[in-house]
Enzyme design. Structure first.
Site, PDB file in Angstrom:
ATOM      1  N   THR A 372       0.923  -1.125   0.000  1.00 56.01           N
ATOM      2  CA  THR A 372       0.000   0.000   0.000  1.00 56.01           C
ATOM      3  C   THR A 372       0.955   1.165   0.000  1.00 56.01           C
ATOM      4  OG1 THR A 372      -1.796  -1.150   1.153  1.00 56.01           O
ATOM      5  CG2 THR A 372      -1.657   1.184   1.599  1.00 56.01           C
ATOM      6  N   ASN A 392      -3.902  -3.065  -2.599  1.00 54.61           N
ATOM      7  CA  ASN A 392      -3.912  -4.155  -1.624  1.00 54.61           C
ATOM      8  C   ASN A 392      -2.568  -4.879  -1.659  1.00 54.61           C
ATOM      9  OD1 ASN A 392      -4.821  -5.630   0.514  1.00 54.61           O
ATOM     10  ND2 ASN A 392      -5.823  -7.165  -0.739  1.00 54.61           N
ATOM     11  N   SER A 443     -10.780  -2.148   5.899  1.00 55.74           N
ATOM     12  CA  SER A 443      -9.383  -1.787   5.655  1.00 55.74           C
ATOM     13  C   SER A 443      -8.649  -1.581   6.974  1.00 55.74           C
ATOM     14  CB  SER A 443      -9.351  -0.490   4.841  1.00 55.74           C
ATOM     15  OG  SER A 443      -8.050   0.037   4.777  1.00 55.74           O
TER      16      SER A 443
HETATM   17  N1  GLY Z   1      -5.491  -3.309   1.540  1.00 56.23           N
HETATM   18  C1  GLY Z   1      -4.940  -2.952   2.778  1.00 56.23           C
HETATM   19  C2  GLY Z   1      -5.917  -2.276   3.644  1.00 56.23           C
HETATM   20  O1  GLY Z   1      -6.833  -1.652   3.174  1.00 56.23           O
HETATM   21  O2  GLY Z   1      -5.813  -2.357   4.841  1.00 56.23           O
END
Ligand code: GLY
Length: 563
Positions: A372, A392, A443
């Site tokens: 990320t 992601n 998330s």
């Molecule tokens: N894809 C990592 C998050 O949103 O935590």
């Protein structure tokens, strides 16, 4: 000689992190007025140039976000989504949710086989893993509400960068090589990153430049209703995906009320659901507030114990209560109240580690690391923007639309495919985060802004999947409790506990051996193998004299720039 010796002693002490009283200070970039810190120098520069042109933090947000999509395809994106937390110079705060959504054709059990077992890889690689992207809608929403320069002026240097090309760094060379087998698995034909790319080569992203050009000319709807939308859906469906034109046309961002809470004399402003970031951060900080962490010492046995136990309890709640607030009721006020979290810490003792199975049930393992990216901006007017954006996994679903020039996310894995079964971060989900059409997946992204005495003090965030929350936490504590500057705080070794698996992950060979032995003695399991790096934090600290100090994480190619 004496000087050299004492410098050496201080450096060793800093590296081993046994001390809280440092004499030699590592200082990040200091600027007078404005700063951008991001994962790539090219993106920070484009953001700062927009500020120098008179643009504000929101204009720079658009520029930096899209420049990362060009310069840092590992996580920067237009095929993913993100969250922005902002604080304007008049104290107004807010949050923008441009998280991906499940397609209309998504189903609760779409990743399960006939026996109800999770089909390995279906939610992480290839077209079925992709959520409806929110990034383009996000930057246009931020710009519409607060921007001052024209979109064309902001996008022009980004398009130029894509056409001119981006220099491959040493770390990028290694990353591309590592993921090439996965690119081949996910794509029917070779993609641009399948070529052999070496450090100092220049990669030109002409297809992405053309896509950005059309977006610059035709606006947000180019991506969601225009030619780009049509070409994207054609590509997705040709690859077995379920994304439709209706999915794209229906995509909307949400303006959200951020999570706010106090810790000592700090006011923390962080992301609200569908991110768990703000709530978990509040729970952990509430849980540790009454302990004298500064007296225990930075990364001391007792400090690690207290933080670990608060993390364990917060992550157990995360798994049970949290999901998209537009679909599930979250007892938000209770979860972040001091009374509730203090009560959760009642059964903690320094004599013996709590067992996660006594907080809740389940056994899982950490499977894969993640990516990320975060950037922090403070402008010359005193506005602050904290943004975490993601595909992601590293390069998302690994699916690259060569026609349009970008990777697609694998954000569907952030849903709970099956209650009790961990996702790629080892995070367990419950009903609150089950899949439904148009729902946003939970998330951990934690873009955060901190006020001290009512004034802007810190802008901070990081990538790292489930470790995002605990990395943000440790960075704030490193400055507030342990007296580090911004860059020093970012550099410090980090650890992480997420309830399950019941282990403390530590960056290897960075923690005092005696501390590790003491922790093991009272029942903690330590894992120094599976997380070579925890988080990649970007931060900006407002110093007492009003200047800004940047913290760009040396774990990556990150860069603070400003003036
Ligand atoms: N894809 C990592 C998050 O949103 O935590």
């Amino acid at each position: 000689m004496k000087q050299i010796f004492s410098l050496l002693v201080i450096s060793i002490a800093l590296f081993n992190c046994k001390t809280t009283t440092k004499k030699e200070k590592i200082t990040g970039l200091i600027t007078e007025k404005a700063m951008v810190v991001s994962a790539r120098e090219e993106a920070s520069k484009i953001g700062v140039d927009i500020l120098k042109k008179g643009g504000n933090a929101f204009d720079a947000m658009v520029a930096t976000e899209l420049a990362l999509a060009v310069a840092y395809p590992y996580a920067g994106n237009i095929g993913g989504g993100g969250f922005m937390v902002y604080r304007k110079n008049d104290g107004e705060i807010g949050a923008l949710d441009y998280r991906e959504k499940a397609p209309l054709a998504a189903e609760k059990d779409m990743y399960l086989d006939d026996n109800g077992n999770v089909i390995k890889g279906k939610s992480t690689i290839g077209a079925m893993a992709v959520g409806i992207p929110g990034t383009v809608a996000g930057v246009f929403a931020a710009h519409k509400k607060f921007g001052t320069l024209s979109i064309q002026e902001i996008l022009q240097p980004v398009i130029e960068l894509a056409n001119k090309g981006v220099i491959v760094t040493k770390k990028q060379e290694a990353r591309i090589k590592k993921y090439q087998p996965a690119f081949k698995k996910a794509n029917k034909s070779l993609i641009i990153l399948d070529s052999v790319w070496k450090e100092n080569d220049i990669i030109k992203y002409n297809a992405l430049a053309a896509t950005l050009e059309r977006i610059s000319k035709n606006g947000r709807d180019e991506f969601y209703k225009g030619e780009t939308a049509e070409r994207l859906v054609k590509f997705m469906q040709a690859n077995g995906g379920i994304m439709t034109l209706e999915d794209l046309a229906k995509y909307e961002v949400k303006w959200r009320k951020p999570i706010t809470f106090n810790y000592d004399d700090l006011k923390i402003i962080s992301m609200s659901p569908p991110s768990s970031g703000g709530i978990c951060l509040a729970q952990i900080m509430n849980g540790i507030e009454s302990y004298d962490l500064d007296k225990f010492g930075h990364n001391s046995t007792k400090a690690i114990q207290v933080i670990t136990e608060a993390e364990r309890r917060a992550y157990a709640d995360r798994s049970f209560f949290l999901g998209d607030p537009d679909f599930v009721n979250i007892p938000l006020e209770t979860l972040i109240s001091k009374e509730y979290t203090n009560g959760r810490m009642d059964n903690f003792s320094f004599e013996k580690a709590t067992k996660s199975e006594d907080v809740a049930h389940g056994t899982v393992e950490m499977i894969e690391s993640d990516e990320t990216t975060h950037y922090a901006i403070v402008d010359q007017f005193g506005n602050a923007v904290s943004v975490t954006t993601t595909l992601n996994g590293a390069y998302g679903s690994k699916m690259y639309c060569s026609d349009l020039g970008f990777f697609l996310n694998n954000e569907m894995d952030d849903f709970s495919s099956k209650p009790g079964v961990p996702n790629m971060f080892g995070l367990i989900g419950a009903k609150a985060n089950e899949i439904a059409p148009q729902k946003r997946m939970l998330s951990s992204m934690t873009p955060t802004i901190v006020e001290k005495d009512g004034k802007l003090w810190m802008v901070v965030g990081t990538p790292g999947g489930s470790t995002i929350i605990t990395s943000v936490l440790q960075t704030i504590l490193n400055v507030h409790e342990f007296g580090f500057g911004m860059q020093e705080a970012v550099n410090q070794p980090r650890f992480h506990h997420q309830w399950l698996p019941d282990v403390i992950m530590m960056e290897p060979n960075k923690f005092d051996k005696k501390t590790i032995t003491e922790l093991e003695k009272v029942g903690y399991k330590i894992n120094q193998k599976d997380a070579p790096v925890i988080g990649k934090v970007e931060g900006i600290l407002v110093l007492q004299n009003g200047k800004l100090e940047g913290g760009a994480d040396p774990r990556g190619d990150d860069k603070a720039l400003g003036y």
